[in-house]
Write a protein that holds these residues in place. Structure first.
Motif, PDB file in Angstrom:
ATOM      1  N   VAL A 173       0.708 -15.337   0.277  1.00 45.43           N
ATOM      2  CA  VAL A 173       0.733 -14.147  -0.568  1.00 45.43           C
ATOM      3  C   VAL A 173       1.746 -13.145  -0.024  1.00 45.43           C
ATOM      4  N   LEU A 174       2.604 -12.627  -0.900  1.00 49.56           N
ATOM      5  CA  LEU A 174       3.591 -11.601  -0.555  1.00 49.56           C
ATOM      6  C   LEU A 174       3.401 -10.415  -1.502  1.00 49.56           C
ATOM      7  N   ILE A 175       3.096  -9.250  -0.952  1.00 46.65           N
ATOM      8  CA  ILE A 175       2.923  -8.061  -1.788  1.00 46.65           C
ATOM      9  C   ILE A 175       4.294  -7.549  -2.203  1.00 46.65           C
ATOM     10  N   ASP A 176       4.504  -7.454  -3.486  1.00 44.99           N
ATOM     11  CA  ASP A 176       5.790  -7.051  -4.054  1.00 44.99           C
ATOM     12  C   ASP A 176       5.681  -5.601  -4.523  1.00 44.99           C
ATOM     13  N   LEU A 177       6.444  -4.696  -3.877  1.00 43.03           N
ATOM     14  CA  LEU A 177       6.419  -3.280  -4.228  1.00 43.03           C
ATOM     15  C   LEU A 177       7.625  -2.916  -5.082  1.00 43.03           C
ATOM     16  N   PRO A 178       7.438  -2.018  -6.043  1.00 43.06           N
ATOM     17  CA  PRO A 178       8.586  -1.556  -6.841  1.00 43.06           C
ATOM     18  C   PRO A 178       9.511  -0.686  -5.978  1.00 43.06           C
ATOM     19  N   ALA A 179      10.809  -0.758  -6.268  1.00 42.19           N
ATOM     20  CA  ALA A 179      11.780  -0.033  -5.446  1.00 42.19           C
ATOM     21  C   ALA A 179      11.684   1.477  -5.667  1.00 42.19           C
ATOM     22  N   ASP A 180      11.585   1.931  -6.892  1.00 40.70           N
ATOM     23  CA  ASP A 180      11.558   3.368  -7.215  1.00 40.70           C
ATOM     24  C   ASP A 180      10.421   3.628  -8.180  1.00 40.70           C
ATOM     25  N   ASP A 181       9.295   4.023  -7.636  1.00 40.58           N
ATOM     26  CA  ASP A 181       8.128   4.325  -8.467  1.00 40.58           C
ATOM     27  C   ASP A 181       7.595   5.680  -8.007  1.00 40.58           C
ATOM     28  N   ALA A 182       7.775   6.689  -8.836  1.00 41.31           N
ATOM     29  CA  ALA A 182       7.420   8.055  -8.454  1.00 41.31           C
ATOM     30  C   ALA A 182       5.941   8.188  -8.155  1.00 41.31           C
ATOM     31  N   ALA A 183       5.110   7.533  -8.954  1.00 45.17           N
ATOM     32  CA  ALA A 183       3.665   7.640  -8.757  1.00 45.17           C
ATOM     33  C   ALA A 183       3.251   7.038  -7.419  1.00 45.17           C
ATOM     34  N   LEU A 184       3.878   5.895  -7.068  1.00 44.00           N
ATOM     35  CA  LEU A 184       3.552   5.259  -5.796  1.00 44.00           C
ATOM     36  C   LEU A 184       3.990   6.139  -4.629  1.00 44.00           C
ATOM     37  N   HIS A 185       5.192   6.733  -4.748  1.00 39.98           N
ATOM     38  CA  HIS A 185       5.675   7.633  -3.700  1.00 39.98           C
ATOM     39  C   HIS A 185       4.759   8.839  -3.550  1.00 39.98           C
ATOM     40  N   ALA A 186       4.296   9.368  -4.663  1.00 44.24           N
ATOM     41  CA  ALA A 186       3.407  10.538  -4.620  1.00 44.24           C
ATOM     42  C   ALA A 186       2.075  10.178  -3.977  1.00 44.24           C
ATOM     43  N   PHE A 187       1.572   8.950  -4.284  1.00 46.46           N
ATOM     44  CA  PHE A 187       0.305   8.519  -3.696  1.00 46.46           C
ATOM     45  C   PHE A 187       0.431   8.375  -2.181  1.00 46.46           C
ATOM     46  N   VAL A 188       1.493   7.722  -1.735  1.00 45.61           N
ATOM     47  CA  VAL A 188       1.680   7.481  -0.301  1.00 45.61           C
ATOM     48  C   VAL A 188       1.882   8.805   0.436  1.00 45.61           C
ATOM     49  N   ALA A 189       2.557   9.768  -0.222  1.00 45.37           N
ATOM     50  CA  ALA A 189       2.804  11.058   0.425  1.00 45.37           C
ATOM     51  C   ALA A 189       1.504  11.791   0.715  1.00 45.37           C
ATOM     52  N   GLY A 190       0.500  11.555  -0.080  1.00 47.93           N
ATOM     53  CA  GLY A 190      -0.771  12.227   0.136  1.00 47.93           C
ATOM     54  C   GLY A 190      -1.808  11.377   0.834  1.00 47.93           C
ATOM     55  N   TRP A 191      -1.384  10.246   1.391  1.00 43.77           N
ATOM     56  CA  TRP A 191      -2.333   9.329   2.035  1.00 43.77           C
ATOM     57  C   TRP A 191      -1.825   8.949   3.415  1.00 43.77           C
TER      58      TRP A 191
END
Length: 322
Positions: free
Chosen positions: A292-310
């Motif tokens: 299994v390889l977790i594939d992350l999107p390169a530019d996803d504003a929502a993901l960046h916002a989530f990680v910034a607050g976690w």
């Protein structure tokens, strides 16, 4: 004459199949067609024929094992070893105790007669009917050897087999030079470079057709790789699927299946699907190993916002000592 068991290189308890296999090997190695100018090979060839002629006949073999006859087929004693005047041979009906041996004191016979399953019949199997160095006429001259007619030339082919077909042992269609199309069954344990022989599908010749020799190439796959008998696959999943868990569709060599991803699955986790790999020579199959390889999107504003607050306080690289 030497002990026929020693000539063929088998023990006295050898089965009929072992005796035939040993004779077949010696006959091919010492055949006159391959050793026309080698007197030792020709003598070994004759000796092997005589040994097999005796041991392939159950009656003679039994009498030899009991010490009633010698390696030449003659009785060890003219009045012993089971010889009964007028009793005859069970197979020939003859009252002559020398009839099956094919050799009479003082001449006659000129050699030996081959019974069912003897060298003459085996040579028909080995080299084709009519190609026996003993000649097709049993009443003819058996003192010398005639080289059998040559078979036609073998013809070489290369066949590319798809990765999935090789793993699942799917039969292949082979088109010959003649335009004939034949089905070729793949053997367990198949791999690139394996050569398969299709008897009688080569060039014609006086002694019959040669063979078709098919060398196999296993094709590459765009996402499967082979690891011994196993098949490996890198399977991308989304972050949501890895965190929350999911059932995802994934390919195998025999079609798509569902794979359950447990919640909290990390990249690099390997799942094993039993019996989805290549077939082995013992009839079992390898497995499919899914990484299994977790594939992350390169530019996803929502993901960046989530990680910034976690924040993840774990020291995940502590064991590296760096």
């Amino acid at each position: 004459m030497r002990d026929p068991y020693q000539v063929l290189g088998v023990g006295r308890g050898a089965s009929d199949a072992d005796i035939k296999k040993a004779y077949r090997k010696l006959a091919k190695e010492n055949h006159p067609d391959r050793n026309a100018d080698n007197a030792k090979k020709l003598e070994a060839f004759k000796e092997a024929n005589s040994a097999y002629e005796l041991l392939s006949d159950p009656e003679k073999k039994g009498r030899f094992d009991r010490g009633e006859i010698g390696p030449d087929g003659n009785p060890t004693s003219p009045f012993g070893g089971g010889f009964r005047p007028g009793a005859g041979s069970a197979r020939t009906g003859s009252a002559d105790p020398f009839a099956r041996a094919g050799s009479r004191p003082g001449g006659g016979g000129g050699g030996f007669e081959f019974g069912g399953g003897g060298p003459e019949d085996l040579f028909a199997e080995l080299f084709g009917r009519g190609n026996s160095p003993f000649g097709g006429d049993r009443g003819g001259d058996r003192g010398g050897f005639r080289a059998p007619p040559q078979k036609g030339a073998d013809v070489a082919y290369r066949l590319t087999v798809s990765f999935e077909d090789a793993a699942a042992l799917k039969a292949q269609r082979v088109t010959l030079r003649s335009g004939k199309t034949l089905e070729l069954k793949l053997p367990p344990g198949v791999e690139t470079g394996r050569q398969m022989r299709m008897a009688g599908q080569g060039e014609p010749g006086p002694g019959g057709n040669g063979d078709a020799l098919v060398t196999l190439d296993i094709g590459r796959h765009r996402f499967f790789t082979r690891d011994g008998d196993d098949v490996r696959l890198d399977l991308p999943v989304t972050l949501v699927e890895a965190v929350q868990g999911a059932k995802v569709r994934m390919p195998t060599v025999e079609g798509a299946v569902s794979l359950t991803i447990p919640p909290g699955t990390t990249s690099g986790k390997v799942f094993r699907l039993k019996g989805r790999g290549f077939s082995r020579t013992d009839g079992s199959r390898g497995d499919q190993l899914v990484t299994v390889l977790i594939d992350l999107p390169a530019d996803d504003a929502a993901l960046h916002a989530f990680v910034a607050g976690w924040n993840d306080p774990r020291e995940v690289r502590r064991d590296f000592g760096v």
